[in-house]
Enzyme design. Structure first.
Site, PDB file in Angstrom:
ATOM      1  N   GLU A 127       0.856  -1.191   0.000  1.00  0.00           N
ATOM      2  CA  GLU A 127       0.000   0.000   0.000  1.00  0.00           C
ATOM      3  C   GLU A 127       0.892   1.242   0.000  1.00  0.00           C
ATOM      4  OE1 GLU A 127      -2.985  -0.046   3.005  1.00  0.00           O
ATOM      5  OE2 GLU A 127      -3.627  -2.098   2.513  1.00  0.00           O
ATOM      6  N   SER A 132       7.483  -2.321   3.504  1.00  0.00           N
ATOM      7  CA  SER A 132       8.124  -3.305   4.373  1.00  0.00           C
ATOM      8  C   SER A 132       7.306  -3.515   5.653  1.00  0.00           C
ATOM      9  CB  SER A 132       9.529  -2.838   4.738  1.00  0.00           C
ATOM     10  OG  SER A 132      10.322  -2.761   3.582  1.00  0.00           O
ATOM     11  N   ARG A 271      35.629  -5.974 -28.939  1.00  0.00           N
ATOM     12  CA  ARG A 271      36.101  -4.597 -28.865  1.00  0.00           C
ATOM     13  C   ARG A 271      37.629  -4.560 -28.767  1.00  0.00           C
ATOM     14  NH1 ARG A 271      35.354   0.861 -29.651  1.00  0.00           N
ATOM     15  NH2 ARG A 271      36.143   2.082 -27.888  1.00  0.00           N
ATOM     16  N   GLY A 342      31.882   0.573 -21.756  1.00  0.00           N
ATOM     17  CA  GLY A 342      32.296   1.966 -21.883  1.00  0.00           C
ATOM     18  C   GLY A 342      31.119   2.838 -22.301  1.00  0.00           C
ATOM     19  N   GLU A 366       9.331  -7.365  -3.634  1.00  0.00           N
ATOM     20  CA  GLU A 366       9.109  -8.611  -2.872  1.00  0.00           C
ATOM     21  C   GLU A 366      10.034  -8.733  -1.663  1.00  0.00           C
ATOM     22  OE1 GLU A 366       7.474 -11.407  -6.424  1.00  0.00           O
ATOM     23  OE2 GLU A 366       7.729 -12.172  -4.417  1.00  0.00           O
TER      24      GLU A 366
END
Lengths: 382, 259
Positions: A127, A132, A271, A342, A366
């Site tokens: 809500e 928690s 790369r 990067g 959760e």
């Protein structure tokens, strides 16, 4: 000790991976960009049987073990967090409570459609002022004759406000227990019930193609038969649902980490800087080695928690550990993965950017990481 | 119409292949094995024939015991039953020998059409379909990208690099299917669960009344095996203008003795 997966579990991994690569991967970036939930994709996931995996065949489920379900979520998350969220919430939070706590007629009414992926179901717990601290819930249900009247609101409810939503399970306060603490009871509410409104939430940072809703209950009247289980069962139902749900969030962390790591590894081998692939530089190679190691740890911990659950042994501590470790491991993996990419890692053209954003929910949803540590610390006797 | 689909289990195309140079074989220990992708197309087509014309789909494989996982995949797609011919003496067979074994088994079955993949993605010999059709003395059509069956007549489109041919054939026949014929369905999880209950009938050569010594001996032998060198990175030819680039390219090609 046997670390071997069953033939069936291997087949699930292979097939779900193939499906995710061919059906989800090509759409994931665009759906994320448009912040769009896709009923077509959800139905396709339903067709291959990704809903109701642990539900008995009697109600249209696949009657598989919990690890099989976790592997499926992991494989979807390897490609896209949003679709994995639809599956994880659909099964653990939507289907789970109806299957475990519903009576025969409720199960027969809703489960076959949900297991076929023709509809989705929300689980209304959080809500605006009760996250928690579930004890702060203000949504109430008051008995009136044979009916119950619900008032209040819920927030951040997955799968609860899309064209496929068939209903929600909502947790309400129905009085107080002898200890003085609130008594909770869950009710089933269908979308067209007068006074009930489900509104999609937008402008999300992550899980942008998963459906998230705010639910409003204004004198919503439901018949007594819509009660899930018995009056006062709500707290226990919530704890049990969240224990299972944690494993699927863990699977999202594990799968997301795997996906981001694979992207980074591939990129690092292609790369070139200073005349060689950047994967040859230890600064990059060691990051990837750490990713591989943490993913292995995450998988072993999460699978063990699933194994405990399959064996009907207590698994709440391991579920909290699995959820916490997988989420945070993914956090470290996506951070390194973007670093390895990067500047390109900051651009939406590269999927790793989406993984970086999608991870953050896992530390919060959760049960936050802090709540997981609280659960674990209580289990070890602190 | 009852159909038979010939199945081969092959290494997953995504797995890295290692070669045991001394034995002139690939190292099989860490490989993932899958249903040959072309055979998947054949299973899909057989299922579509079953869906439109009725009948059953039988999968047939001659190979090592692990091949049953490939059969299990085909059953999970929706095939009705499977037969695995497995026997230590199969190891010495080449395609001709395998074709005789498969044909001996097929002769015990009812069928209107046999389907197989155009090729197996491992050795890529493209011989099994033709060899089995030869043993059974039935028509064989390769590279099939479309088929329809009406009044016991098969009409196919054969697509090769150079031509599309429309081919008509009586049944029974054997077709080798090519990419483009269909998009194989995903194995659904309920399909997987159903497959667990479907039978895989295992047979040996003697079950089929075959004498290993009567099978043809291989007439070729693999002497050595090597993984082709991986693609090298491309080379950018410098130059400000197309003319300069062309000149530099020509110079480079001459340096490489290609011009």
């Amino acid at each position: 000790m046997d670390f071997e997966l069953s033939k069936e579990q291997e087949m699930i991994r292979r097939e779900v991976r193939k499906f995710a690569k061919k059906e989800i991967q090509p759409l994931a970036a665009a759906l994320d960009e448009k912040e769009e939930f896709s009923p077509e994709l959800t139905k396709k996931m339903g067709e291959i049987g990704l809903f109701g995996m642990f539900v008995s065949e009697m109600y249209g489920g696949q009657a598989m073990d919990y690890l099989s379900y976790i592997i499926a979520v992991e494989e979807i998350a390897r490609v896209d967090g949003s679709q994995a969220a639809t599956i994880a919430a659909g099964n653990s939070l939507g289907i789970g409570p109806l299957y475990y706590f519903g009576n025969e007629s409720q199960k027969k009414k809703y489960l076959p459609k949900l297991c076929a992926g023709e509809g989705l179901w929300g689980f209304g717990l959080t809500e605006p002022t009760a996250g928690s601290d579930a004890g702060g819930s203000k949504t109430t249900a008051v008995q009136d004759g044979d009916d119950w009247v619900i008032n209040g609101s819920k927030i951040f409810i997955t799968n609860a406000a899309c064209s496929m939503t068939l209903g929600v399970t909502v947790q309400t306060v129905t009085g107080s227990r002898p200890s003085g603490k609130p008594e909770y009871t869950c009710f089933i509410v269908e979308p067209d019930t007068p006074g009930f409104k489900a509104v999609p939430m937008h402008k999300k940072m992550m899980w942008r193609s998963s459906n998230t809703a705010e639910l409003y209950f204004d004198k919503v009247r439901v018949p007594g038969e819509n009660m899930l289980g018995q009056k006062g069962d709500g707290f226990h139902q919530m704890l049990k649902t969240l224990d299972g749900g944690r494993l699927s969030i863990g699977a999202m962390g594990l799968g997301g980490a795997q996906g981001a790591y694979e992207l980074a590894l591939k990129y690092a081998k292609e790369r070139r800087q200073f005349d060689q692939p950047i994967s040859k530089f230890q600064a990059v190679a060691f990051k990837l080695a750490d990713c591989a190691m943490e993913i292995e740890c995450a998988r072993n911990l999460l699978y063990k928690a699933c194994w405990l659950r399959n064996q009907n042994k207590p698994f709440a501590k391991e579920a909290a550990m699995g959820k916490l470790y997988c989420s945070e491991a993914m956090g470290r993996v996506v951070d390194r993965a973007v670093q390895i990419h990067g500047g390109y890692g900051l651009m939406k053209e590269y999927d790793v950017e989406r993984f970086y954003r999608d991870q953050k929910l896992l530390d919060i949803g959760e049960g936050t990481s802090e709540i997981q540590r609280l659960v674990i610390s209580r289990h070890i006797g602190c | 119409m009852d159909t038979i689909v010939l199945i081969k289990q092959v290494p997953d195309t995504e797995s890295a292949i290692e070669v045991d140079a001394q034995a002139a074989r690939i190292v099989e220990d860490n490989l993932n094995w899958v249903l040959n992708p072309y055979d998947e197309i054949a299973v899909e087509e057989a299922l579509r024939i079953k869906e439109s014309l009725g009948g059953t789909v039988t999968l047939l494989c001659a190979g090592p015991k692990r091949s049953q996982d490939a059969l299990r995949s085909g059953l999970a797609m929706g095939a009705d039953q499977a037969i695995l011919i497995t026997d230590p003496d199969l190891d010495g067979c080449d395609t001709r020998g395998l074709a005789q074994v498969l044909a001996a088994c097929i002769k015990t079955l009812e069928y209107g059409l046999i389907l197989c993949g155009q090729r197996a993605v491992d050795d890529d010999l493209q011989l099994t379909g033709a060899s089995v059709a030869h043993e059974l003395d039935i028509p064989y059509i390769s590279d099939v990208t479309h088929q329809e069956i009406e009044d016991q007549t098969l009409r196919c489109r054969q697509s090769t690099d150079r031509a599309h041919m429309k081919i008509k054939s009586p049944l029974p026949a054997l077709i080798a299917v090519q990419r483009g014929l269909n998009e194989p369905r995903y194995i659904s999880l309920p399909g997987m669960m159903k497959a667990k209950k479907k039978p895989i009938d295992t047979k040996t050569l003697s079950d089929l009344g075959l004498e290993p010594s009567a099978l043809p001996q291989p007439n070729i032998r693999i002497e050595s095996l090597k993984v082709p060198s991986s693609k090298r990175a491309g080379e950018m030819i410098p130059g400000e203008s197309p003319e300069e680039q062309a000149a530099n390219l020509a110079t480079r090609l001459r340096e490489m003795d290609l011009l």
